[in-house]
Design a protein around this motif. Structure first.
Motif, PDB file in Angstrom:
ATOM      1  N   GLU A 359       0.814  -1.213   0.000  1.00 48.97           N
ATOM      2  CA  GLU A 359       0.000   0.000   0.000  1.00 48.97           C
ATOM      3  C   GLU A 359       0.847   1.262   0.000  1.00 48.97           C
ATOM      4  O   GLU A 359       0.607   2.191  -0.787  1.00 48.97           O
ATOM      5  N   ALA A 360       1.868   1.328   0.862  1.00 45.07           N
ATOM      6  CA  ALA A 360       2.675   2.544   0.953  1.00 45.07           C
ATOM      7  C   ALA A 360       3.444   2.794  -0.332  1.00 45.07           C
ATOM      8  O   ALA A 360       3.502   3.932  -0.830  1.00 45.07           O
ATOM      9  N   ASP A 361       4.040   1.733  -0.864  1.00 48.52           N
ATOM     10  CA  ASP A 361       4.801   1.892  -2.105  1.00 48.52           C
ATOM     11  C   ASP A 361       3.887   2.212  -3.277  1.00 48.52           C
ATOM     12  O   ASP A 361       4.230   3.011  -4.156  1.00 48.52           O
ATOM     13  N   ASP A 363       1.036   3.824  -3.117  1.00 45.80           N
ATOM     14  CA  ASP A 363       0.634   5.232  -2.974  1.00 45.80           C
ATOM     15  C   ASP A 363       1.732   6.154  -3.486  1.00 45.80           C
ATOM     16  O   ASP A 363       1.457   7.168  -4.145  1.00 45.80           O
TER      17      ASP A 363
END
Length: 789
Positions: A359-361, A363
């Motif tokens: 998710e973080a990457d 985003d």
């Protein structure tokens, strides 16, 4: 009865060829012939015209016309019945392509691929030309069967007129491509004119030169970079720095560059460098890698180093031939489409990114590559398919990092790690086809780029790759008598090379020699340099003009060509004659033997009329002129270093014709903040000529519209009230100016006053038969900053 599939059809004559493009058509129902005496003899025996189709393997519209027309049994029957049909790979036979492209431009005012020409069989002169045709009439285009019927009837019923038209076209092609012109004085003024024209046409919002479609044009950037290095004052250097760096930055962050895997697509269909025409060509990547490497050194710019490195790494990874278990030479191109869908391999949606990354990457990537702003690509040929996105950056990575409170190193490491994951996922998709033939000239460009980049980037891999490719070319594509062959594929080398091949292979060998000399690996002479000198001697014997200085593009013993061309203008590749000019200068610098300097001066003499007519259209040769001027050797017979700055109204005219004249109502204007200046400009176009309107309409692709602008500096912006052009051409798609037109021009202060800004007008004059090279004319108007001392 069902229509047979491609694989079920009996192979035609193209099945014995090695060209990937010709092999793509080997199972068409069309009775295709390769270009050659067998086809010509058959057409003469049958008494029918030749239908000539020219394209290349990664050409999107070539694929479309094949699917729509050449795979149609009904259309194929019509073609086979009424014509002898010939297919040419333009990359294998650039000589044939040049002649019939000139014919197409003369007849229609525009060109492109697939090229469709109808030739009389006796001397192979074209009597009618076009490009892509749909299978039925639509959007103002004739249907291809309609065209075939019309050409067949004209040949049967109007033979005399057809032959007269063929000779008229052939005569115009000879005048355009083969006229030997008298050397003329050239010097600093032509260099300044070319640089000024580029600064005038600079897109100050998006970088690059002109509008859409937007090509990278590295030869323009190389000329600006060399002019910048020799600029005499800081103001001029600042103007050139801005044009160079702004364009390099905008190309590098855009979608024309493959942000995930490196390398550049062929061009951008829009003005913003966002949506590319997705094919990847070896020659583009060679030239751009070299341009970015030189810019990295000139500006000590780490981003340019990374762009150059990623471009070369893409070539080594995806475009390198393995021969006898070792990396060798380089393939030609990768296709624009997958399964008939343009760019399919390169497109992404946010959902596809989230399938690959956490998710973080995800985003991070969605934000950095603009996916969160909505899709930017809708396939115009498949409007029913959901939209998606070409990945691009909004700014340089160092600025993106700073805006997010990150160091450049941290930002770049994260982006590289995530790009690697995206590339791994993308590699599992169906891949575009690769044209796996080896072309001598394109390999020469890549050898030169690798050799130069190895020094700038301090990376031995690139020098080794250049050496491997050079070794392959010399072992497999050069005969014992130093005859160079153009094309190699599947173990077979074929087609005697053209001037372009000799010039660019020599360039690669000389660059390789210089790189190895800098490392102390060779002395004053090397195998590469000795071979370059042998190839130069052979090229002079094959292509040298015995009656005048300069070179032809082709050999004298080619009966399949109705003209022996001597190209001087640059295209996607610089002209062979201009590259040979640089080779001779290089050899003089390396050996200090005066004979090479004398030959370089002769080569410049031959190019001087073209430089004089269009310094920007001959940018590579203009750069050669600049190199000789820097050596103080341009003041020789037939050349001059200077010409008067005060001249009568600038003119451009066809041979034997009158000139376009441009006059300004003022000779001095003051421009200040909030205090614009005005003047009138009158352009007079002689009878029988026209110039492209400021808005040339949909038929104006590839031609230069009329524009007023500022050259030689900045701080002033010119606004002109352009009149609407008159409809022109068979389909009335062009807009042109005829007779006299008058423009109201307003000049306003805008930004810092840099250099010596001057008012100029660009235009391209045409007659019914030909279009001259574009022209940039400086008006004799002194611009003064109001309030300056």
């Amino acid at each position: 009865m069902s229509t047979p599939t491609t694989t079920e059809r009996r192979a035609n004559r193209l099945s014995k060829e090695t060209s990937p493009y010709l092999l793509q058509h080997a199972h068409n129902p069309v009775d295709w012939h390769p270009w050659g005496p067998e086809a010509f003899a058959l057409a003469r025996e049958r008494g029918v015209p030749i239908f000539l189709s020219i394209g290349y393997s990664t050409c999107y519209w070539c694929h479309v016309m094949e699917r729509e027309s050449f795979e149609s049994e009904a259309i194929a029957r019509l073609m086979n019945e009424k014509f002898v049909c010939v297919k040419v790979d333009r990359e294998e036979r650039p000589d044939v392509d040049d002649i019939y492209m000139a014919s197409t431009m003369i007849m229609t005012g525009r060109g492109g691929w697939p090229m469709s020409c109808f030739l009389e069989p006796a001397r192979l002169r074209p009597f009618w030309c076009g490009t892509y045709f749909p299978p039925e009439a639509r959007q103002g285009m004739h249907g291809f069967p309609q065209v075939l019927d019309a050409m067949s009837r004209a040949w049967a019923e109007q033979r005399e007129q057809v032959n007269e038209q063929a000779e008229a076209v052939a005569r115009a092609v000879r005048e355009q491509l083969a006229t030997r012109q008298t050397p003329t004085p050239v010097g600093h003024a032509e260099v300044e004119q070319a640089v000024g024209a580029l600064l005038t046409s600079l897109d100050r919002t998006n970088g690059g030169f002109g509008g859409a479609p937007k090509f990278p044009q590295p030869v323009f950037l190389d000329l600006l970079a060399s002019a910048r290095a020799r600029a005499g004052d800081e103001e001029t250097r600042a103007a050139l720095d801005h044009a160079l760096r702004f364009t390099l930055d905008r190309m590098a962050i855009g979608g024309m560059r493959d942000q995930v895997a490196g390398g550049f697509h062929r061009y951008s269909v829009d003005a913003f460098w966002t949506i590319p025409h997705f094919e990847k060509m070896l020659y583009d990547n060679a030239q751009l890698a070299a341009t970015y490497a030189r810019a990295a050194e000139q500006y000590d710019d780490s981003y340019y180093r990374r762009v150059a490195r990623e471009t070369l790494d893409y070539v080594l990874r995806e475009m390198t031939l393995e021969h006898e278990g070792q990396p060798a030479a380089f393939f030609s191109a990768q296709d624009a489409e997958v399964d008939g869908r343009e760019g399919l391999n390169y497109l992404w949606t946010p959902a596809e990114v989230r399938e690959v990354l956490d998710e973080a990457d995800a985003d991070f990537i969605i934000e950095i590559y603009g996916l969160g702003q909505g899709p930017n690509f809708q396939d115009p040929h498949h409007p029913d398919q959901p939209p998606s996105s070409v990945l691009r950056l909004a700014d340089r990575p160092d600025r993106l990092a700073e805006a997010r409170g990150l160091t450049s190193e941290a930002f770049n490491l994260r982006l590289a790690r995530l790009n690697s994951k995206l590339y791994e996922a993308r590699s599992r998709r169906k891949q575009p086809r690769r044209d796996d033939k080896v072309l001598a000239s394109w390999n020469g460009l890549m050898i030169a780029a690798l050799a130069e980049a190895s020094r700038v980037l301090n990376d031995r891999r690139y020098l080794d790759a250049a050496s491997n490719a050079a070794g392959f070319i010399l072992s497999n594509m050069v005969l014992d008598d130093a005859t160079l062959l153009r094309s190699w594929r599947a173990g077979k080398a074929r087609t005697t090379g053209f001037l372009e091949d000799y010039a660019l292979v020599i360039k690669g060998l000389v660059s390789l020699h210089r790189a190895r000399l800098a490392l102390g690996e060779v002395k004053a002479r090397s195998k590469q340099l000795d071979t370059a000198l042998r190839l130069l001697d052979r090229a002079r014997a094959l292509f040298g003009d015995v009656d005048a200085p300069g070179f032809f593009d082709t050999r004298a013993d080619q009966p399949d060509l109705f003209v022996r061309t001597r190209t001087t203008h640059d295209g996607a590749l610089p002209s062979g004659s201009s590259v040979m000019l640089h080779n001779l200068i290089d050899l003089y610098e390396i050996t200090q033997e005066g004979t090479y300097l004398e030959q370089a001066i002769d080569a410049l003499r031959a190019l001087s009329p073209a430089i004089k007519a269009s310094p920007i259209g001959t940018s590579c040769a203009t750069l050669g002129l600049l190199r000789l001027l820097a050596k103080d050797v341009a003041a020789f017979d037939g050349m001059s270093q200077e010409r008067s700055a005060k001249a009568p109204p600038a003119k451009q005219a066809p041979a034997g014709g009158e000139s376009v004249e441009v006059y300004a109502s003022e000779d001095r204007l003051q421009v200040g903040q909030g205090k614009p200046a005005e003047l009138r400009v009158r352009v007079t176009v002689p009878e029988g000529q026209h110039i492209l309107a400021a808005d040339p309409g949909p038929g104006g692709g590839g031609l230069m519209p009329m524009r007023l602008g500022i050259v030689g500096g900045s701080g002033v912006f010119a606004y002109a009230d352009y009149p609407a052009g008159a409809p022109y051409g068979q389909r009335q798609e062009l807009r042109v100016y005829k007779g006299a037109i008058e423009l109201r021009v307003a000049l306003e202060r805008q930004g810092p006053w840099i250099g010596r800004p001057r008012l100029a007008v660009q235009f391209q004059a045409c007659t019914e038969r030909e279009c001259l090279p574009p022209k940039v004319v400086e008006l004799g108007v002194e611009l003064v900053e109001r309030g300056a001392r």
